[in-house]
Design an enzyme around this catalytic site. Structure first.
Site, PDB file in Angstrom:
ATOM      1  N   ASP A   1       0.846  -1.184   0.000  1.00  0.00           N
ATOM      2  CA  ASP A   1       0.000   0.000   0.000  1.00  0.00           C
ATOM      3  C   ASP A   1       0.882   1.235   0.000  1.00  0.00           C
ATOM      4  O   ASP A   1       1.956   1.242   0.612  1.00  0.00           O
ATOM      5  CB  ASP A   1      -0.889   0.023   1.248  1.00  0.00           C
ATOM      6  CG  ASP A   1      -2.205  -0.690   1.010  1.00  0.00           C
ATOM      7  OD1 ASP A   1      -2.611  -0.776  -0.150  1.00  0.00           O
ATOM      8  OD2 ASP A   1      -2.800  -1.157   1.986  1.00  0.00           O
TER       9      ASP A   1
ATOM     10  N   ASP B   1     -13.913  20.956  10.605  1.00  0.00           N
ATOM     11  CA  ASP B   1     -13.443  19.665  10.081  1.00  0.00           C
ATOM     12  C   ASP B   1     -12.408  19.102  11.058  1.00  0.00           C
ATOM     13  O   ASP B   1     -11.315  19.647  11.206  1.00  0.00           O
ATOM     14  CB  ASP B   1     -12.810  19.881   8.702  1.00  0.00           C
ATOM     15  CG  ASP B   1     -12.393  18.570   8.038  1.00  0.00           C
ATOM     16  OD1 ASP B   1     -12.459  17.517   8.703  1.00  0.00           O
ATOM     17  OD2 ASP B   1     -11.986  18.599   6.864  1.00  0.00           O
TER      18      ASP B   1
ATOM     19  N   GLU C   1      -6.521  16.101   7.976  1.00  0.00           N
ATOM     20  CA  GLU C   1      -6.344  17.061   6.886  1.00  0.00           C
ATOM     21  C   GLU C   1      -6.960  18.398   7.242  1.00  0.00           C
ATOM     22  O   GLU C   1      -6.367  19.462   7.009  1.00  0.00           O
ATOM     23  CB  GLU C   1      -6.967  16.527   5.589  1.00  0.00           C
ATOM     24  CG  GLU C   1      -6.252  15.330   4.999  1.00  0.00           C
ATOM     25  CD  GLU C   1      -6.796  14.015   5.534  1.00  0.00           C
ATOM     26  OE1 GLU C   1      -7.543  14.049   6.534  1.00  0.00           O
ATOM     27  OE2 GLU C   1      -6.458  12.959   4.977  1.00  0.00           O
TER      28      GLU C   1
ATOM     29  N   THR D   1     -18.904  13.222   2.475  1.00  0.00           N
ATOM     30  CA  THR D   1     -19.493  11.917   2.150  1.00  0.00           C
ATOM     31  C   THR D   1     -18.818  11.365   0.902  1.00  0.00           C
ATOM     32  O   THR D   1     -18.239  12.117   0.105  1.00  0.00           O
ATOM     33  CB  THR D   1     -21.013  12.017   1.892  1.00  0.00           C
ATOM     34  OG1 THR D   1     -21.238  12.791   0.700  1.00  0.00           O
ATOM     35  CG2 THR D   1     -21.732  12.663   3.074  1.00  0.00           C
TER      36      THR D   1
ATOM     37  N   GLU E   1     -20.289  10.229  -1.595  1.00  0.00           N
ATOM     38  CA  GLU E   1     -21.042  10.618  -2.785  1.00  0.00           C
ATOM     39  C   GLU E   1     -20.668  12.027  -3.249  1.00  0.00           C
ATOM     40  O   GLU E   1     -20.401  12.259  -4.431  1.00  0.00           O
ATOM     41  CB  GLU E   1     -22.551  10.566  -2.502  1.00  0.00           C
ATOM     42  CG  GLU E   1     -23.110   9.166  -2.324  1.00  0.00           C
ATOM     43  CD  GLU E   1     -22.776   8.581  -0.959  1.00  0.00           C
ATOM     44  OE1 GLU E   1     -22.491   9.364  -0.027  1.00  0.00           O
ATOM     45  OE2 GLU E   1     -22.766   7.351  -0.833  1.00  0.00           O
TER      46      GLU E   1
ATOM     47  N   SER F   1     -16.714  18.777   1.678  1.00  0.00           N
ATOM     48  CA  SER F   1     -17.278  19.192   2.959  1.00  0.00           C
ATOM     49  C   SER F   1     -17.223  20.706   3.050  1.00  0.00           C
ATOM     50  O   SER F   1     -16.672  21.364   2.153  1.00  0.00           O
ATOM     51  CB  SER F   1     -16.486  18.563   4.117  1.00  0.00           C
ATOM     52  OG  SER F   1     -15.141  19.013   4.072  1.00  0.00           O
TER      53      SER F   1
ATOM     54  N   ASP G   1      -8.636  -4.892   3.264  1.00  0.00           N
ATOM     55  CA  ASP G   1      -7.394  -5.577   2.896  1.00  0.00           C
ATOM     56  C   ASP G   1      -7.453  -7.078   3.200  1.00  0.00           C
ATOM     57  O   ASP G   1      -6.590  -7.837   2.745  1.00  0.00           O
ATOM     58  CB  ASP G   1      -6.203  -4.980   3.660  1.00  0.00           C
ATOM     59  CG  ASP G   1      -5.873  -3.562   3.221  1.00  0.00           C
ATOM     60  OD1 ASP G   1      -6.037  -3.281   2.030  1.00  0.00           O
ATOM     61  OD2 ASP G   1      -5.469  -2.751   4.075  1.00  0.00           O
TER      62      ASP G   1
END
EC number: 7.2.2.6
Length: 678
Positions: free
Chosen positions: A303, A340, A344, A373, A375, A379, A518
């Site tokens: 990864d 948030d 990040e 989300t 979709e 944010s 995984d």
């Protein structure tokens, strides 16, 4: 990672005691070579006590006793090697048992109340609450709360790790301690089935099974022993024809010297020590087969996030677009991120603060938080006065802006591509229908990886990086890290497909992972290394668990696996090569009286037939303890091709195995002759 010191005076003393316990025939039968030696030891003991039972003369009693004692020490030295290897595992298991204690747990009842119960009474599906300072009573998954967990009792690492509900870092291990806040945990194991229970059993060797390679070698040694037994039996009629009387103890000495006792005595210790070396690196191998397979790995699937890179995408720059200023994009990014709480989001706020922008919490009391989300892929924040701040994937922000009648800045695509090519992640920021700029999120490649991958390439191991990033970002990271290939925009099924493709070509594949997604790939891989911080599904699917949760540990595991195979091969080569000198010592000694011409084969110029036989037998015994350090530590491993490695080991252990016995036997003969023992 520095190896832990596990060899102590107590372990050595216990190994000496266990060496005698292992003389039990039922235990010795598991090792055909050493079982034959034990039978020979018993026969020479009877010859020493009652020579008339076997038609032997009283004159040879001293010689028979000498042979018996040498054979006994041969057995004890072989048992000591195995007991020493086992002792280190038992010491680690005992340390873990001290961690595993019967603690009290706060069981959550159906009505929401708590009941104090013993941790041993917890069953799969129970829910418990653990407060700060309390031990986690059993393996489970956090379903509520966030806390730092002290895992030093398991991993040896003093720094606590953050665990929270949801995601890939919600798994907790029984015996660890909550260092801050509280968590509510759903128990995932019944008593006796916990991770710590399994770890104790595996570390102490209670469930150790011989690997396919070890079984094959044991079979080969058993066949060689049978062949030499037949050879020895044919010598009796040959000697009778030549009017040479061979003492039974001499025939036994010949047999013991001819059969591969050196590798036979060390084989089990090599396997146990290989498992132990993995454990010293804080990796729990579910079987020796997994360690052995690691030594034959052809391809590594890795990864990107957390393995090749640190995995923390942090804001490093605010880039304005469409004629906006840096101050404009900084302000917009800060407003979109004040609520948030992701890593990040917090990094964006910190960078904005460093650039002089600030915010007051009470200014946003009426604001509506727009959560990220899968979709929408963005944010933000909707203020009470109707101003809307958004940040997210560039294409998602572009669609959002155009849907509200806005225009796309002409320089947005060029700036986005520049960030992607540099290996970063671009996030677009908009206020209402206008895009103000791009946040440059940067993930850094771990130092030293490029050199490690170059070592793997020298060994013929291919590295493949899997990442969800776009092809441009993936290509940049792959070039910086030095991997051979990469798979961009990878989904869980892509990892499985990549592993199957390599396996269909006859290659062995290794992979690391920590998430539930995984698990299928970890199960499919020949060597699957799961992170201890990962989900229970990942740990159950893998055949190795890294207690330090360091994905790059797989590189060390492969080195240990190769070292195990090389050590076994090198000592087998040395053991078989040893026999050449013994032929020149014993065969002439047995028949020299009847055939004086055989004196020409006495190239070591040994003093007498008895001295020659005892010298070979003594060397055969003492070489085992002399090789124990190599069996325990392993042959020094160097990153090179298989052909070069084979040539080096044949030169060192093959030729060395021929030369060393000639020197050793001659020295022992000189000592015996000088002391007038024979």
């Amino acid at each position: 990672m520095e190896r832990k010191k596990t060899l102590t005076k107590d372990i050595v003393n216990q190994a000496i005691v266990d060496s005698f316990k292992k003389l039990n025939p039922w235990i010795m039968m598991k090792n055909p070579v050493m079982f034959v030696v034990e039978i020979g030891t018993v026969i020479t003991l009877l010859l020493s006590l009652a020579p008339e039972l076997f038609g032997s003369s009283e004159v040879g009693r001293g010689y028979n006793i000498a042979v018996f004692l040498i054979l006994l020490f041969t057995l004890l030295f072989a048992n000591f090697a195995e007991a020493l290897a086992e002792g280190r595992g038992k010491a680690q298991a005992e340390s873990l048992r001290k961690t595993k204690s019967d603690t009290m747990a706060r069981l959550v009842q159906k009505d929401g109340t708590y009941k104090q119960v013993s941790s041993t009474s917890l069953r799969k599906g129970d829910v418990v609450r653990i407060e700060i300072g309390e031990l986690i009573p059993s393996d489970g998954e956090i379903i509520e709360g966030l806390a730092s967990i002290d895992e030093s009792a398991i991993t040896g690492e003093s720094a606590p790790v953050i665990k929270e509900a949801g995601g890939d870092f919600s798994s907790v291990t029984g015996g660890t301690r909550v260092a801050s806040d509280y968590i509510v945990v759903k128990v995932l194991t019944d008593p006796g089935e916990s991770f710590l229970d399994c770890m104790i059993a595996l570390v102490e060797g209670a469930k150790r099974q011989k690997t396919p390679n070890e079984i094959a070698l044991t079979t080969l040694l058993a066949v060689l022993t049978l062949i030499f037994l037949i050879v020895m039996m044919t010598m009796v009629p040959i000697a009778s024809y030549l009017n040479v009387k061979l003492e039974i103890s001499t025939l036994i000495a010949l047999l013991v010297c001819l059969i591969p006792t050196t590798i036979g005595g060390l084989l089990s210790a090599i396997g146990i020590a290989g498992m132990d070396r993995v454990t010293q690196f804080n990796v729990l191998a579910m079987s020796g087969k997994a360690v052995e397979a690691a030594g034959d790995i052809d391809t590594m699937i890795l990864d990107k996030t957390g393995t090749i890179t640190f995995g923390n995408r942090m804001a490093s720059e605010f880039v304005p677009v469409g004629g906006r200023s840096v101050k404009d994009i900084t302000f917009a990014a800060l407003q979109a991120s004040v609520k948030d709480e992701t890593p990040e989001g917090r990094s964006i706020v910190e960078l904005a603060n460093k650039l002089g922008e600030s915010w007051q919490a009470d200014h946003y009391s009426d604001a509506e938080v727009v959560e990220f989300t899968a979709e929408t892929r963005m944010s933000g924040l909707d203020l009470a006065d109707g101003v809307k701040f958004r940040k997210g994937a560039v294409d998602a922000i572009k669609n959002y802006v155009t849907a509200h009648g806005g225009k796309i800045p002409a320089d947005l695509e060029a700036i986005t591509n520049r960030i992607a090519k540099a290996g970063g992640t671009p996030l677009a920021v908009a206020i209402n229908e206008r895009i103000y700029g791009v946040i440059y999120l940067k993930d850094t490649v771990k130092p030293g990886l490029k050199e490690r991958f170059a070592e793997l390439r020298a060994m013929g191991i291919k590295t493949v990086m899997c990442t969800g990033d776009n092809p441009l970002t993936a290509a940049t990271i792959a070039l910086e890290a030095g991997v051979d290939e990469f798979i961009a925009e990878a989904k869980p099924e892509d990892k499985i497909a990549a592993i199957k493709k390599e396996q269909q070509e006859g290659k062995l594949v290794a992979m690391t992972g920590d998430g539930t997604n995984d698990a299928p790939a970890l199960a499919q891989a020949d060597v699957g290394l799961a992170m201890n911080s990962g989900t229970m599904a990942a740990k159950e699917a893998a055949n190795m668990i890294d207690l330090d949760s360091d994905p790059t540990k797989l590189l060390s595991v492969i080195s240990i696996g190769k070292q195990l195979l090389i050590t076994r091969g090198a000592l087998t080569t040395f053991s078989i090569a040893n026999d050449i000198a013994k032929y020149f010592a014993i065969i002439p000694a047995m028949f020299i009286l009847a055939m004086p011409q055989l004196q020409a084969l006495n190239i070591m110029n040994l003093a007498s037939p008895e001295s020659a036989i005892l010298s070979a037998l003594i060397f055969n015994a003492i070489i085992i303890p002399l090789l124990i350090p190599i069996a325990m530590k392993g042959v020094k491993y160097r990153a090179m091709s298989a052909d070069r490695l084979l040539s080096r080991n044949i030169l060192l252990y093959g030729i060395g195995g021929v030369v060393v016995p000639f020197i050793g036997i001659k020295i022992i003969d000189m000592v015996l002759h000088g002391l007038s023992i024979v």
